[in-house]
Design a protein around this motif. Structure first.
Motif, PDB file in Angstrom:
ATOM      1  N   ALA A 260      -3.150  -0.067  -8.542  1.00 13.89           N
ATOM      2  CA  ALA A 260      -3.418   0.584  -9.831  1.00 13.89           C
ATOM      3  C   ALA A 260      -3.501  -0.450 -10.952  1.00 13.89           C
ATOM      4  O   ALA A 260      -4.412  -0.379 -11.791  1.00 13.89           O
ATOM      5  CB  ALA A 260      -2.327   1.614 -10.130  1.00 13.89           C
ATOM      6  N   VAL A 261      -2.577  -1.413 -10.958  1.00 13.36           N
ATOM      7  CA  VAL A 261      -2.601  -2.428 -12.014  1.00 13.36           C
ATOM      8  C   VAL A 261      -3.840  -3.306 -11.875  1.00 13.36           C
ATOM      9  O   VAL A 261      -4.462  -3.674 -12.869  1.00 13.36           O
ATOM     10  CB  VAL A 261      -1.306  -3.266 -12.010  1.00 13.36           C
ATOM     11  N   LEU A 262      -4.218  -3.623 -10.654  1.00 18.26           N
ATOM     12  CA  LEU A 262      -5.449  -4.395 -10.445  1.00 18.26           C
ATOM     13  C   LEU A 262      -6.649  -3.656 -11.035  1.00 18.26           C
ATOM     14  O   LEU A 262      -7.497  -4.255 -11.691  1.00 18.26           O
ATOM     15  CB  LEU A 262      -5.670  -4.672  -8.955  1.00 18.26           C
ATOM     16  N   ALA A 263      -6.717  -2.348 -10.798  1.00 17.84           N
ATOM     17  CA  ALA A 263      -7.835  -1.562 -11.323  1.00 17.84           C
ATOM     18  C   ALA A 263      -7.838  -1.555 -12.850  1.00 17.84           C
ATOM     19  O   ALA A 263      -8.872  -1.760 -13.475  1.00 17.84           O
ATOM     20  CB  ALA A 263      -7.781  -0.134 -10.781  1.00 17.84           C
ATOM     21  N   VAL A 264      -6.668  -1.349 -13.437  1.00 15.57           N
ATOM     22  CA  VAL A 264      -6.564  -1.315 -14.891  1.00 15.57           C
ATOM     23  C   VAL A 264      -6.897  -2.687 -15.489  1.00 15.57           C
ATOM     24  O   VAL A 264      -7.511  -2.775 -16.555  1.00 15.57           O
ATOM     25  CB  VAL A 264      -5.145  -0.867 -15.324  1.00 15.57           C
TER      26      VAL A 264
ATOM     27  N   ALA B 261     -13.838  -4.295  -7.388  1.00 12.17           N
ATOM     28  CA  ALA B 261     -13.622  -3.296  -6.343  1.00 12.17           C
ATOM     29  C   ALA B 261     -13.378  -3.981  -5.002  1.00 12.17           C
ATOM     30  O   ALA B 261     -12.558  -3.510  -4.211  1.00 12.17           O
ATOM     31  CB  ALA B 261     -14.819  -2.351  -6.265  1.00 12.17           C
ATOM     32  N   LEU B 262     -14.040  -5.101  -4.755  1.00  8.50           N
ATOM     33  CA  LEU B 262     -13.836  -5.836  -3.504  1.00  8.50           C
ATOM     34  C   LEU B 262     -12.387  -6.287  -3.371  1.00  8.50           C
ATOM     35  O   LEU B 262     -11.774  -6.140  -2.309  1.00  8.50           O
ATOM     36  CB  LEU B 262     -14.785  -7.038  -3.408  1.00  8.50           C
ATOM     37  N   THR B 263     -11.831  -6.818  -4.437  1.00  4.20           N
ATOM     38  CA  THR B 263     -10.427  -7.252  -4.414  1.00  4.20           C
ATOM     39  C   THR B 263      -9.520  -6.073  -4.082  1.00  4.20           C
ATOM     40  O   THR B 263      -8.619  -6.175  -3.242  1.00  4.20           O
ATOM     41  CB  THR B 263     -10.025  -7.860  -5.778  1.00  4.20           C
ATOM     42  N   ILE B 264      -9.767  -4.956  -4.715  1.00  4.37           N
ATOM     43  CA  ILE B 264      -8.946  -3.761  -4.479  1.00  4.37           C
ATOM     44  C   ILE B 264      -9.115  -3.261  -3.053  1.00  4.37           C
ATOM     45  O   ILE B 264      -8.137  -2.884  -2.396  1.00  4.37           O
ATOM     46  CB  ILE B 264      -9.277  -2.678  -5.522  1.00  4.37           C
ATOM     47  N   HIS B 265     -10.323  -3.291  -2.542  1.00  3.80           N
ATOM     48  CA  HIS B 265     -10.542  -2.857  -1.157  1.00  3.80           C
ATOM     49  C   HIS B 265      -9.861  -3.797  -0.160  1.00  3.80           C
ATOM     50  O   HIS B 265      -9.317  -3.335   0.846  1.00  3.80           O
ATOM     51  CB  HIS B 265     -12.038  -2.753  -0.852  1.00  3.80           C
ATOM     52  N   VAL B 266      -9.875  -5.073  -0.418  1.00  3.69           N
ATOM     53  CA  VAL B 266      -9.198  -6.019   0.479  1.00  3.69           C
ATOM     54  C   VAL B 266      -7.701  -5.733   0.502  1.00  3.69           C
ATOM     55  O   VAL B 266      -7.093  -5.623   1.577  1.00  3.69           O
ATOM     56  CB  VAL B 266      -9.488  -7.490   0.078  1.00  3.69           C
ATOM     57  N   VAL B 267      -7.102  -5.604  -0.674  1.00  5.24           N
ATOM     58  CA  VAL B 267      -5.669  -5.315  -0.750  1.00  5.24           C
ATOM     59  C   VAL B 267      -5.366  -3.964  -0.104  1.00  5.24           C
ATOM     60  O   VAL B 267      -4.442  -3.845   0.714  1.00  5.24           O
ATOM     61  CB  VAL B 267      -5.160  -5.350  -2.209  1.00  5.24           C
ATOM     62  N   GLY B 268      -6.134  -2.952  -0.449  1.00  2.69           N
ATOM     63  CA  GLY B 268      -5.910  -1.615   0.091  1.00  2.69           C
ATOM     64  C   GLY B 268      -6.047  -1.570   1.601  1.00  2.69           C
ATOM     65  O   GLY B 268      -5.217  -0.973   2.292  1.00  2.69           O
ATOM     66  N   PHE B 269      -7.083  -2.232   2.117  1.00  2.55           N
ATOM     67  CA  PHE B 269      -7.288  -2.233   3.564  1.00  2.55           C
ATOM     68  C   PHE B 269      -6.166  -2.976   4.277  1.00  2.55           C
ATOM     69  O   PHE B 269      -5.638  -2.491   5.290  1.00  2.55           O
ATOM     70  CB  PHE B 269      -8.635  -2.866   3.923  1.00  2.55           C
ATOM     71  N   LEU B 270      -5.805  -4.155   3.786  1.00  2.00           N
ATOM     72  CA  LEU B 270      -4.728  -4.917   4.424  1.00  2.00           C
ATOM     73  C   LEU B 270      -3.421  -4.129   4.432  1.00  2.00           C
ATOM     74  O   LEU B 270      -2.715  -4.075   5.449  1.00  2.00           O
ATOM     75  CB  LEU B 270      -4.516  -6.258   3.719  1.00  2.00           C
ATOM     76  N   LEU B 271      -3.101  -3.523   3.299  1.00  2.00           N
ATOM     77  CA  LEU B 271      -1.870  -2.742   3.216  1.00  2.00           C
ATOM     78  C   LEU B 271      -1.911  -1.546   4.153  1.00  2.00           C
ATOM     79  O   LEU B 271      -0.964  -1.308   4.919  1.00  2.00           O
ATOM     80  CB  LEU B 271      -1.636  -2.278   1.775  1.00  2.00           C
ATOM     81  N   PHE B 272      -3.018  -0.811   4.144  1.00  2.50           N
ATOM     82  CA  PHE B 272      -3.130   0.385   4.985  1.00  2.50           C
ATOM     83  C   PHE B 272      -3.113   0.020   6.468  1.00  2.50           C
ATOM     84  O   PHE B 272      -2.372   0.615   7.253  1.00  2.50           O
ATOM     85  CB  PHE B 272      -4.413   1.151   4.640  1.00  2.50           C
ATOM     86  N   ALA B 273      -3.899  -0.975   6.837  1.00  2.31           N
ATOM     87  CA  ALA B 273      -3.924  -1.402   8.241  1.00  2.31           C
ATOM     88  C   ALA B 273      -2.550  -1.900   8.677  1.00  2.31           C
ATOM     89  O   ALA B 273      -2.086  -1.606   9.789  1.00  2.31           O
ATOM     90  CB  ALA B 273      -4.972  -2.497   8.438  1.00  2.31           C
ATOM     91  N   GLY B 274      -1.887  -2.618   7.786  1.00  5.04           N
ATOM     92  CA  GLY B 274      -0.553  -3.120   8.096  1.00  5.04           C
ATOM     93  C   GLY B 274       0.454  -2.010   8.287  1.00  5.04           C
ATOM     94  O   GLY B 274       1.246  -2.013   9.235  1.00  5.04           O
TER      95      GLY B 274
END
Length: 133
Positions: free
Chosen positions: A69-73, A78-91
């Protein structure tokens, strides 16, 4: 426009993480009903692992979603957010699967933690860069 796209990316990953927590919670409730356990795990390994899988996710997901959320604000791509989101979710998914199948050391548990830490590191670096740029 970029902030809107970044916000949508963060919303995607926040929503997926909410459903992951819901699924892990439902698994605990189902096992509690199956074994007629109201509190704790009563020494039932399967229930203890499910409780820990949910608990571990609740320890890591909120901070990760907050970082998204802070990254978005802050206007991260969007690529940065997708990388973080994917890594966290996959993890978190991988860790939960590994922990649910074995209370001991396992490759999925280790891989899940590594992916989670990478998400934290990537998000932390991106947030610091955003703060000083």
């Amino acid at each position: 426009m970029d902030t809107i796209v970044s916000g949508h990316a963060a919303a995607l990953w926040a929503g997926l993480h909410l459903f992951l927590l819901l699924i892990l919670s439902v698994l605990v409730v189902r096992l509690r009903q199956k074994h007629k356990v109201a509190l704790g795990d009563e020494g039932i390994p399967e229930l203890a692992r499910a409780i820990r899988a949910f608990g571990n996710a609740t320890e890591y997901v909120p901070t990760g979603v907050a970082a998204l959320a802070v990254l978005a604000v802050a206007g991260a791509s969007a690529l940065t957010i997708h990388v973080v989101g994917f890594l966290l979710f996959a993890g978190r998914v991988t860790h939960a699967i590994g922990l649910s199948n074995s209370g001991g050391v396992s490759i999925p548990r280790a891989a899940g933690m590594i992916a989670t830490w990478l998400a934290y590191i990537f998000a932390g670096v991106a947030l610091l860069i955003s703060a000083i740029a």
